[in-house]
Enzyme design. Sequence first.
Site, PDB file in Angstrom:
ATOM      1  N   LYS A 196       0.838  -1.201   0.000  1.00 36.46           N
ATOM      2  CA  LYS A 196       0.000   0.000   0.000  1.00 36.46           C
ATOM      3  C   LYS A 196       0.874   1.253   0.000  1.00 36.46           C
ATOM      4  O   LYS A 196       1.481   1.604   0.997  1.00 36.46           O
ATOM      5  CB  LYS A 196      -0.927   0.059   1.220  1.00 36.46           C
ATOM      6  CG  LYS A 196      -2.001   1.150   1.010  1.00 36.46           C
ATOM      7  CD  LYS A 196      -2.556   1.742   2.257  1.00 36.46           C
ATOM      8  CE  LYS A 196      -1.746   2.867   2.838  1.00 36.46           C
ATOM      9  NZ  LYS A 196      -1.662   4.099   2.008  1.00 36.46           N
TER      10      LYS A 196
ATOM     11  N   GLY B  94       7.265   5.095   7.870  1.00 37.71           N
ATOM     12  CA  GLY B  94       6.455   6.307   7.997  1.00 37.71           C
ATOM     13  C   GLY B  94       6.673   6.954   9.350  1.00 37.71           C
ATOM     14  O   GLY B  94       7.760   6.836   9.926  1.00 37.71           O
TER      15      GLY B  94
ATOM     16  N   GLU C 178       4.419   8.001  15.049  1.00 36.37           N
ATOM     17  CA  GLU C 178       3.055   7.935  15.604  1.00 36.37           C
ATOM     18  C   GLU C 178       2.283   6.755  14.991  1.00 36.37           C
ATOM     19  O   GLU C 178       1.703   5.937  15.713  1.00 36.37           O
ATOM     20  CB  GLU C 178       2.365   9.258  15.271  1.00 36.37           C
ATOM     21  CG  GLU C 178       1.004   9.430  15.854  1.00 36.37           C
ATOM     22  CD  GLU C 178       0.285  10.624  15.205  1.00 36.37           C
ATOM     23  OE1 GLU C 178       0.926  11.382  14.431  1.00 36.37           O
ATOM     24  OE2 GLU C 178      -0.912  10.755  15.456  1.00 36.37           O
TER      25      GLU C 178
ATOM     26  N   GLY D  73       3.594   4.259  13.352  1.00 31.85           N
ATOM     27  CA  GLY D  73       4.339   3.041  13.676  1.00 31.85           C
ATOM     28  C   GLY D  73       3.881   2.446  14.996  1.00 31.85           C
ATOM     29  O   GLY D  73       3.698   1.228  15.122  1.00 31.85           O
TER      30      GLY D  73
ATOM     31  N   GLU E 253      10.304   1.285  10.109  1.00 35.05           N
ATOM     32  CA  GLU E 253      11.350   2.262   9.831  1.00 35.05           C
ATOM     33  C   GLU E 253      10.696   3.622   9.985  1.00 35.05           C
ATOM     34  O   GLU E 253       9.850   4.004   9.181  1.00 35.05           O
ATOM     35  CB  GLU E 253      11.905   2.033   8.414  1.00 35.05           C
ATOM     36  CG  GLU E 253      13.288   2.608   8.240  1.00 35.05           C
ATOM     37  CD  GLU E 253      13.251   4.013   7.723  1.00 35.05           C
ATOM     38  OE1 GLU E 253      13.308   4.950   8.558  1.00 35.05           O
ATOM     39  OE2 GLU E 253      13.142   4.194   6.514  1.00 35.05           O
TER      40      GLU E 253
ATOM     41  N   GLU F 184      10.342  15.671  14.673  1.00 33.07           N
ATOM     42  CA  GLU F 184      10.628  15.556  13.243  1.00 33.07           C
ATOM     43  C   GLU F 184       9.741  16.545  12.478  1.00 33.07           C
ATOM     44  O   GLU F 184       8.522  16.519  12.591  1.00 33.07           O
ATOM     45  CB  GLU F 184      10.344  14.125  12.771  1.00 33.07           C
ATOM     46  CG  GLU F 184      10.649  13.938  11.304  1.00 33.07           C
ATOM     47  CD  GLU F 184      10.583  12.478  10.870  1.00 33.07           C
ATOM     48  OE1 GLU F 184       9.498  11.884  10.976  1.00 33.07           O
ATOM     49  OE2 GLU F 184      11.611  11.950  10.422  1.00 33.07           O
TER      50      GLU F 184
HETATM   51  P1  NAI Z   1       2.098   8.554   7.905  1.00 34.98           P
HETATM   52  O1  NAI Z   1       2.954   7.793   8.854  1.00 34.98           O
HETATM   53  O2  NAI Z   1       0.683   8.817   8.274  1.00 34.98           O
HETATM   54  O3  NAI Z   1       2.082   7.820   6.474  1.00 34.98           O
HETATM   55  C1  NAI Z   1       2.935   6.791   6.053  1.00 34.98           C
HETATM   56  C2  NAI Z   1       2.125   5.636   5.485  1.00 34.98           C
HETATM   57  O4  NAI Z   1       1.320   5.076   6.514  1.00 34.98           O
HETATM   58  C3  NAI Z   1       1.151   6.020   4.367  1.00 34.98           C
HETATM   59  O5  NAI Z   1       1.110   4.981   3.418  1.00 34.98           O
HETATM   60  C4  NAI Z   1      -0.165   6.109   5.103  1.00 34.98           C
HETATM   61  O6  NAI Z   1      -1.273   5.886   4.257  1.00 34.98           O
HETATM   62  C5  NAI Z   1      -0.032   4.983   6.103  1.00 34.98           C
HETATM   63  N1  NAI Z   1      -0.898   5.086   7.272  1.00 34.98           N
HETATM   64  C6  NAI Z   1      -1.320   6.205   7.911  1.00 34.98           C
HETATM   65  N2  NAI Z   1      -2.124   5.893   8.941  1.00 34.98           N
HETATM   66  C7  NAI Z   1      -2.212   4.549   8.977  1.00 34.98           C
HETATM   67  C8  NAI Z   1      -2.901   3.621   9.814  1.00 34.98           C
HETATM   68  N3  NAI Z   1      -3.661   4.029  10.830  1.00 34.98           N
HETATM   69  N4  NAI Z   1      -2.768   2.304   9.563  1.00 34.98           N
HETATM   70  C9  NAI Z   1      -1.999   1.876   8.552  1.00 34.98           C
HETATM   71  N5  NAI Z   1      -1.343   2.697   7.717  1.00 34.98           N
HETATM   72  C10 NAI Z   1      -1.434   4.026   7.927  1.00 34.98           C
HETATM   73  O7  NAI Z   1       2.831   9.924   7.610  1.00 34.98           O
HETATM   74  P2  NAI Z   1       2.162  11.309   7.116  1.00 34.98           P
HETATM   75  O8  NAI Z   1       0.931  11.606   7.898  1.00 34.98           O
HETATM   76  O9  NAI Z   1       2.018  11.273   5.662  1.00 34.98           O
HETATM   77  O10 NAI Z   1       3.303  12.326   7.525  1.00 34.98           O
HETATM   78  C11 NAI Z   1       3.342  12.821   8.862  1.00 34.98           C
HETATM   79  C12 NAI Z   1       4.732  12.878   9.401  1.00 34.98           C
HETATM   80  O11 NAI Z   1       5.252  11.561   9.447  1.00 34.98           O
HETATM   81  C13 NAI Z   1       5.735  13.646   8.579  1.00 34.98           C
HETATM   82  O12 NAI Z   1       5.700  15.007   8.844  1.00 34.98           O
HETATM   83  C14 NAI Z   1       7.015  13.001   9.009  1.00 34.98           C
HETATM   84  O13 NAI Z   1       7.444  13.580  10.218  1.00 34.98           O
HETATM   85  C15 NAI Z   1       6.640  11.570   9.279  1.00 34.98           C
HETATM   86  N6  NAI Z   1       6.994  10.685   8.150  1.00 34.98           N
HETATM   87  C16 NAI Z   1       8.144   9.968   8.240  1.00 34.98           C
HETATM   88  C17 NAI Z   1       8.552   9.188   7.189  1.00 34.98           C
HETATM   89  C18 NAI Z   1       9.811   8.402   7.257  1.00 34.98           C
HETATM   90  O14 NAI Z   1      10.318   7.984   6.220  1.00 34.98           O
HETATM   91  N7  NAI Z   1      10.327   8.123   8.406  1.00 34.98           N
HETATM   92  C19 NAI Z   1       7.795   9.127   5.935  1.00 34.98           C
HETATM   93  C20 NAI Z   1       6.559   9.872   5.953  1.00 34.98           C
HETATM   94  C21 NAI Z   1       6.208  10.639   7.028  1.00 34.98           C
END
Ligand code: NAI
Length: 500
Positions: free
Chosen positions: A194, A247, A250, A252, A269, A403
């Site tokens: 996904k 991602g 939070e 994670g 990660e 972050e």
């Molecule tokens: P996110 O962690 O929400 O999104 C990453 C992935 O997780 C996306 O595919 C999203 O659809 C999925 N996701 C979101 N909620 C989920 C849930 N409840 N269950 C399963 N999958 C879920 O990140 P977001 O909201 O796009 O960005 C927010 C912050 O997260 C950023 O400002 C950054 O600080 C951090 N982030 C860190 C990343 C990294 O590579 N370490 C990558 C993206 C965001």
Amino acid sequence: MAAVDVTTGRDIPADVQDFLDGAGVLVIDGEERAASGGATFDTVDPASEEVLASIPQATEDDVDAAVQAAKRAHLDGRWRTLPAAKKARILFKVGDAIQKQAESIAWVDMLDHGKPHKHAMGEMIAAANCFRYFAGWVDKVYGDTIPVRDGRFVYSTREPVGVCGQIIPWNFPFLMAAWKIAPALAFGNTVVLKPAEQTPLSALWLIRILKECGVPDGVANLVQGVGEVTGAALVAHPDVDKIAFTGSTEVGKMIMRSAADNLHKVTLELGGKSPNLIFPDAGDISRVAKKAAFACFYNAGEVCTAGTRLVVDRSIHDEVVEQVAKAADATKVGPGWADDTAMGPLVSDEQLQRVKGYIDIASGEGAELVAGGGQPEEYEKGFFLRPTVFDGVVTEMRIAQEEVFGPVLAIQSFDDEDEAIALANDVSFGLAAAVWTRDVGRAHRVAGAIKAGTVWVNTYGELDNPVSFGGFKQSGIGRELGPHAVEAYTQVKSVWVATS
Ligand code: NAI
Ligand code: MG
């Protein structure tokens, strides 16, 4: 200043346009199809704010169909039991296909994420090499024979985990898909991927390549949708054996809680707040300062390993700040298709607002703005932000702890090595760090003392497929790439044989 139309000079290649026109599909059991509910969401080019494609929002039923397809493919062994040499040949072919189509796939990621095309090209080559690296692993995973006692012969095997639910972020859309799928397939698993809802496009290109190169239907499935619906359904599915997530910390944590119900294996990660330590003996300060700026502003700062905290010896502080601010101001912000662009827009309006929020927080906390701080004035559209530098940051500030995931650098100062190490470690994250010094003893001493999964010495941000990657502390669990990927995508079976 006259507003610049960012689409001037943009010439979308015909194959990329064709791809965009047909990108609104899920891939389940080898079949490209719409979502069962008929709902869709739009993905947007963050430079022009134009809609690139309308993408089906997978429902719980669609996720179930994808998981069942992956489960059937796992159980009937259509991939797992292929001869190793054949699996490897297919994965090498995938690597070559990615390299051959790199220009076009880079266009897709550039449009969907906003990054410069030349940077996306580097990621395509890294993705191609990721498939090649893991192709080489296919016939190199095996168990042990274990001497126990007379009359017993014990051996172990390494088997695939099974169905892997893989959830990836939007900062490196194609490369993250490769990092997830290549090891999973090399070690005989099947997957449901996904992508992030902000950048759903290029993963479809990869799934099509896999099919063309001979990966059987049902082995690699693609679902699209927002995290709270599609991602959550994948994590909660009882027939998923393992979740691999990249991602936010939070989400994670939420995934780990949810996975507990089914005891899914989990690799995570997550985020970072990586310190970049500059000692007075670092060498040419203007060169190091340029590297430090790039370490933070590369990919618009949307990098989990970004060097977002510059931790500088007080004796060289003023010079470093001046040079870093100069490098920030000199970073050309623009659309990814312009040759002179060094930094594209942020991925979405939501991310832009989040990052601007942090700029306000940092100012409110008393950090001193020395570069950037707002949007460039020349563009009337797009989620552009100028590279931003704050000096006078102290550990207690949120800008030193959280972050940001945008081009915002926080500068902290130290008086001696012990203080530098203490500052480096005084965060909840532990993904990466760097130390700049010409003193070989200090380099290794500091590298040893920093709590992070990767430490660079006199360089920043380098990754390669043979080198394991992952986080200490709240930056994650498990390792990707390198030999440790074996742990993430296989499980050990011990077999006891009575010989008497
Ligand atoms: P996110 O962690 O929400 O999104 C990453 C992935 O997780 C996306 O595919 C999203 O659809 C999925 N996701 C979101 N909620 C989920 C849930 N409840 N269950 C399963 N999958 C879920 O990140 P977001 O909201 O796009 O960005 C927010 C912050 O997260 C950023 O400002 C950054 O600080 C951090 N982030 C860190 C990343 C990294 O590579 N370490 C990558 C993206 C965001
Ligand atoms: Mg998008």
